[in-house]
Design a protein around this motif. Structure first.
Motif: not given
Length: 191
Positions: A46, A48-52, A124, A127
């Motif tokens: 899961d 976030t868009a920023e992480q991707q 995180t 994660q």
């Protein structure tokens, strides 16, 4: 009849060349499978868009750095193969190529570690824990599959151990120098 045979032979020959040409050069394609498996695991977190976006940027930068190194290793291996193929291979040249290849592989290893650490730094703490448990599950499944395969081999070939006429190997008292071997390699027989 003779004409049909010749036509069929030519058709088979053309088909075989077409198959070889379509296959192309497949060396080095297995290097990227591991990254795909890791991306599958990361996809289960899961993100976030920023992480991707950040992870994709890290991967692209690493790929850009690694690709020329992979190519260089491939070229050096080709040179080594050519040198071994000569009638009088140059030992110094082969050793030099070997050292160059492994120096580049060391650089690739450092890049992989840096990429992995950069990727982990994007995640995180939760994660990271989830990723660790996913990896543990994957390791357990892999170990189970290996045990199943080993069990199947064991029934056919004596508990999975090598048997037959392959010899003892270096790990069972055999030395590169036959005079240092635990047992004589050949016994003298008086006929």
């Amino acid at each position: 009849m003779k004409r049909m045979t010749i036509t069929a032979a030519v058709a088979i020959l053309i088909a075989s060349f077409a198959t070889v040409a379509a296959a192309g050069d497949r060396r080095g394609r297995g290097h990227h499978k591991k990254g795909d498996r890791i991306m599958k695991l990361l996809g289960k977190l899961d993100l976030t868009a920023e992480q991707q976006v950040a992870i994709e940027k890290i991967r692209n930068e690493a790929r850009a750095e690694m690709t020329p190194l992979f190519e260089e290793v491939r070229e050096l291996k080709d040179e080594m193969r050519e040198e071994w193929g000569t009638t009088a291979p140059d030992e110094e040249r082969i050793l030099d190529l070997h050292k160059q290849i492994h120096a580049i592989k060391g650089q690739l290893g450092v890049l992989r570690i840096e990429t992995r650490m950069d990727t982990l730094n994007v995640l995180t703490a939760e994660q990271r824990e989830d990723l660790a448990s996913l990896k543990a599950e994957r390791r357990a499944k892999r170990a189970e599959r290996r045990a199943d395969r080993k069990g199947k081999k064991g029934n056919k070939r004596g508990n999975g151990k090598r048997s037959g006429k392959r010899g003892r190997g270096f790990d069972q008292g055999m030395s590169v120098d036959p005079s240092l071997s635990a047992r004589p390699r050949f016994e003298a027989r008086a006929w």
